[in-house]
Design an enzyme around this catalytic site. Sequence first.
Site, PDB file in Angstrom:
ATOM      1  CB  THR A  99       7.972   8.039  -3.016  1.00  0.00           C
ATOM      2  OG1 THR A  99       9.155   8.439  -2.313  1.00  0.00           O
ATOM      3  CG2 THR A  99       7.015   7.497  -1.603  1.00  0.00           C
ATOM      4  CE1 TYR A 106      11.150  12.496   1.732  1.00  0.00           C
ATOM      5  CE2 TYR A 106      10.464  10.606   1.341  1.00  0.00           C
ATOM      6  CZ  TYR A 106      11.315  11.072   1.747  1.00  0.00           C
ATOM      7  OH  TYR A 106      12.387  10.257   2.381  1.00  0.00           O
ATOM      8  CG  ASN A 110       4.101  10.919   9.690  1.00  0.00           C
ATOM      9  OD1 ASN A 110       3.150  11.158   9.984  1.00  0.00           O
ATOM     10  ND2 ASN A 110       5.062  11.950   9.491  1.00  0.00           N
ATOM     11  CG  LEU A 125       3.717  -0.438  10.395  1.00  0.00           C
ATOM     12  CD1 LEU A 125       2.291  -0.124  11.058  1.00  0.00           C
ATOM     13  CD2 LEU A 125       3.690  -1.561   9.467  1.00  0.00           C
ATOM     14  NE  ARG A 144       4.389   1.014   1.689  1.00  0.00           N
ATOM     15  CZ  ARG A 144       3.124   1.003   1.375  1.00  0.00           C
ATOM     16  NH1 ARG A 144       2.697  -0.072   0.770  1.00  0.00           N
ATOM     17  NH2 ARG A 144       2.054   1.816   1.184  1.00  0.00           N
ATOM     18  CD  GLU A 164      -5.144  12.832   0.731  1.00  0.00           C
ATOM     19  OE1 GLU A 164      -5.106  13.762  -0.214  1.00  0.00           O
ATOM     20  OE2 GLU A 164      -5.502  13.194   1.822  1.00  0.00           O
TER      21      GLU A 164
END
Length: 256
Positions: A37, A61, A110, A112, A143, A208
Amino acid sequence: MRETTYLLSEQYHRISKPTTGDGRVQTAPIPYSPPPTVYGLPQYLPLTESHPTGQGCTNPYGKSKFFIEEMLKDLASSSQKWSIIALRYFNPVGSHPSGEIGEDPNGIPNNLMPYISQVAVGRRKKVQVFGNDYDTKDGSGVRDYIHIMDLAQGHVTALDKLLCDKPLSGFKAYNLGTGTGYSVFEMIEAFSKASKRTIPYEVVGRREGDIASSYCDASLAKTELGWEAKYGLDRMCEDTWRWQSKNTLGYRKIFY
Ligand SMILES: O=c1ccn([C@@H]2O[C@H](COP(=O)(O)OP(=O)(O)O[C@H]3O[C@H](CO)[C@H](O)[C@H](O)[C@H]3O)[C@@H](O)[C@H]2O)c(=O)[nH]1
């Protein structure tokens, strides 16, 4: 990621404290593990270490991890005694091959992979696929999943590099991933194969802050550290399933 949007100050405290403590760090070699991220919205794929960081970080984060990388870069340029490696690792999944150690998130997962495995074992009814209208191979998010055993080995390799006779000096970042992107539908299919169970799912709206695709070029870690991922998607799913099927409720004794 969702949680951190709401618990901003706690998140900054939680992430920054173990990294630099009170600002007077005693040890010189530091391995640090920010997630991808820090790259924000990808300007190109696969992501290389030279991709800009901090631009378009979509959540606190990612921003907090970016800030800490910047602090560590400053630290590294303040004195030659510093040897700092940032391992930018992608989406960690899988379990210890023994099936004794695995992921057991608090509450509703949270991420997958733990969600899929809890559906497969019967703890949850169906996977919610967050969007099938992305510009990806099948419309779902893509991902770069990496087995935690590869990730662990990446940390050992980095520590070896930091503690060897001629450690690198300054700050260096490496991507840890397989370099292959898998979609949500491909993940569900692969897990279904490993668990030999049907995994119900429904497509819902986008989440989101999510991006369409994220996967890396991990060749720098191979060239400079001698590290590369050994485990593929099938093994990630098989090991996760071994842990989940042996430990239906994770480390807990009761459903919650
Ligand atoms: O129930 C779910 C959960 C996720 N997804 C989708 O699956 C993909 C992966 O989502 P994850 O939540 O597992 O992981 P993210 O890519 O969102 O990444 C987050 O979780 C990672 C850990 O796995 C890293 O910590 C990373 O920095 C952090 O942004 C995304 O396309 C997401 O939209 C679903 O469709 N349904």
